[in-house]
Motif scaffolding. Structure first.
Motif, PDB file in Angstrom:
ATOM      1  N   ASN A 148       0.838  -1.041  -0.099  1.00 53.43           N
ATOM      2  CA  ASN A 148       0.161   0.003  -0.064  1.00 53.43           C
ATOM      3  C   ASN A 148       0.777   1.291  -0.045  1.00 53.43           C
ATOM      4  OD1 ASN A 148      -1.869   2.079   0.225  1.00 53.43           O
ATOM      5  ND2 ASN A 148      -2.681   1.275   2.323  1.00 53.43           N
ATOM      6  N   ASP A 200       0.045   4.025  -0.365  1.00 52.36           N
ATOM      7  CA  ASP A 200      -0.586   5.316   0.076  1.00 52.36           C
ATOM      8  C   ASP A 200      -0.425   5.256   1.710  1.00 52.36           C
ATOM      9  OD1 ASP A 200      -1.482   6.443  -2.266  1.00 52.36           O
ATOM     10  OD2 ASP A 200      -3.152   5.042  -2.122  1.00 52.36           O
ATOM     11  N   CYS A 201       0.356   4.302   2.253  1.00 52.65           N
ATOM     12  CA  CYS A 201       0.466   4.201   3.635  1.00 52.65           C
ATOM     13  C   CYS A 201       1.882   4.064   4.177  1.00 52.65           C
ATOM     14  CB  CYS A 201      -0.432   2.998   4.298  1.00 52.65           C
ATOM     15  SG  CYS A 201      -0.388   2.830   5.826  1.00 52.65           S
TER      16      CYS A 201
END
Length: 553
Positions: free
Chosen positions: A164, A166-167
């Protein structure tokens, strides 16, 4: 006996039993594991600790500030300055004090002491000769007992494609392994955390996860880069054994701040750092001190409370505000509550969403990594070269506390007499070692004293040309009366968002020091009659900067 002596000699433990000390600070002097600070002839010196000192029974008294009867190498290991392989240590002598605190860190248990006549601190040496670096590069391993599970060293693996992006966070999961939770609920906790790792989509471009167990004594199970896929993390969590013991959450947070978040163990530069604390019931110890250290270190603490104490049990809780005191900020974002470990599937996604909301992680910017420190140094004739070196010692000790880098804090320095000389600006030295070295090596000018003009020069030439979101601080050190007005320039600097600390020595008028300093005056003004008294101001000034930073934010 001769065989054991030979083994110790090979390990490097007995080879330095006698020591000689010299006066040159920049050349590390070999010492033995048991050498005490009181044995050193100089109050400030770089020494060289041998390898494998933890095989000795080291006497260490204090935490951070140590009584001078402590082993220097023991204090350096306790502080995390050196590892088992030894290395150079910079020793700073201090005045005596009362109430030396005990603590456990990096495999060394320090002792408390009510009072001693002299103290010292330890720090990493700024620079090393080539031959010293080559001598101390080898590593050593010490057996810590069959009951302790060995910690895997970080290994690099190819980045997975499902991470991920976005993390981008570095995350320590603190699992409750105490008697409170018991073995059955401990397994349910591991199942929940495994699902959380899957939901987070652990991977190299995204979140990295490690695990620390909370019990009587904290234990790191694996670091951030031991496992770089959700599948591997899940498997590793499954293998974690239950320990038992008290729920010493504060001790586990301290352990994680000091030992887990280390570049050697895969911490990534510029990524938000997160501690997720799972507690079944309530902590056995105090969490406030550990959580303050976490906040000041730029770590976002989340608290997941499961089966929180009932009204009947609240009398058993040491600190009923433990959740509020533990988290990064008491705004409900950093707390998460589940009624029990049963039926927890519905909580996985909302918790994962919180842990990836990096725009709300308010503790990522700290007083240590988000400030610009300008030093305005009196180089007038009344100071003298020897005292000027003591001034630089104070400034170096202050700067050493901050994370100086191209994306972190910066330092700059101006020396003034009637004229001003830019020693270096905020862009000249963007690595910590280089910045500290440049500060230490400033040559003494000699001349008159025009502090007001120097403040104007600092605002105009040091602060204004450097556009940055970092908080701005100016630390002025002077030993006498200025020949010009200081109040007007200082007020103008403060209107430009610069917080001013003043340090006066000898004949510096208190009226001028207060006129230049920011409010409240009592926490921004420092004075000593002698230059030898400057060292005492290091920690108060650093704390003052952090307090101002926190209040501003």
């Amino acid at each position: 006996m001769s065989t054991w002596f030979a083994v110790l000699h090979v390990l490097g433990i007995l080879s330095l039993s006698c020591c000689t000390f010299g006066s040159e600070l920049n050349v590390p002097k070999p010492i033995s594991c048991g050498t005490r600070a009181v044995d050193l002839p100089d109050t400030r010196q770089i020494v060289l600790c041998p390898a494998n000192c933890t095989l000795w029974s080291l006497s260490v008294f204090g935490s951070g500030v140590y009584a001078s009867i402590s082993s220097i190498c023991g204090a350096a290991i306790h502080r995390g300055i050196i590892s088992l392989s030894g290395g150079p240590v910079e020793v700073h002598g201090l005045q005596g004090r009362t109430n030396y605190l005990s603590s456990y860190a990096h495999g060394v248990q320090s002792q408390s002491l009510s009072q001693w006549s002299s103290s010292f601190t330890v720090a990493r040496a700024i620079s090393l000769p080539l031959e010293v670096s080559s001598q101390t590069s080898s590593s050593a391993t010490v057996a810590s007992g069959a009951a302790k599970k060995p910690v895997k060293k970080p290994v690099k693996k190819p980045p997975p494609t499902t991470a991920n992006r976005d993390c981008p966070v570095d995350m320590a999961l603190l699992l409750d392994s105490s008697y409170n939770i018991g073995q059955r609920r401990f397994i349910l906790q591991k199942n929940f955390v495994s699902k959380l790792a899957t939901m987070l989509k652990v991977g190299t471009p995204g979140p990295h996860v490690g695990v620390v167990q909370t019990s009587e004594t904290p234990r790191t199970e694996f670091y951030l880069t031991n496992y770089t896929t959700a599948k591997d993390v899940t498997f590793a969590i499954k293998e974690i054994p239950y320990i038992g013991g008290n729920t010493n959450t504060g001790k586990a947070i301290l352990h994680t701040v000091r030992n887990f978040f280390n570049p050697d163990f895969g911490v990534r530069r510029g990524y938000p750092r997160v501690i997720v604390v799972f507690v079944d019931g309530w902590p056995s110890d105090n969490v406030e001190e550990a959580s303050i250290l976490a906040r000041e270190s730029g770590i976002n603490v989340f608290f997941v409370s499961v089966a929180k104490p009932s009204p009947e049990e609240m009398g058993l809780v040491n600190d009923q505000d433990f959740m509020r005191k533990a988290v990064c900020k008491d705004n409900e974002f950093f707390t998460f509550t589940m009624p029990s470990w049963f039926g927890t599937n519905k909580f996985v996604k909302p918790l994962a969403h919180k842990l990836c909301s990096i725009d709300q992680m308010l503790c990522s910017k700290t007083c240590y990594n988000s400030v610009n420190l300008g030093f305005l140094i009196d180089g007038s004739s009344s100071v003298g070269d020897g005292n000027f070196r003591l001034v630089l010692d104070l400034l170096v000790s202050i700067a050493r506390n901050f994370d100086i880098s191209d994306i972190g804090s910066r330092i700059g320095a101006i020396q003034f007499t009637y004229d001003q000389r830019m020693e270096f600006n905020f862009n000249d030295h963007i690595t910590k070692d280089n910045a500290l070295r440049a500060l230490q090596n400033i040559p003494y000018m000699s001349g008159g004293t025009a502090t007001g003009d120097a403040i104007n020069f600092a605002v105009r030439s040091l602060f204004k040309p450097h556009s940055s979101s970092n908080r701005k601080y100016l630390i002025i050190i002077t030993d006498g009366q200025s020949y010009d007005d200081v109040r007007g320039p200082a007020m103008a600097a403060q209107r430009d968002g610069i917080t001013v600390f003043t340090v006066g020595v000898a004949w510096a008028p208190m009226e001028d020091l207060k006129a230049m300093a920011s409010e409240p005056k009592e926490s921004h003004v420092f004075f000593t009659r002698e230059f030898t008294g400057l060292a005492q101001f290091q920690q108060p000034i650093v704390r003052g900067i952090c307090r101002d930073f926190t209040e501003f934010n």
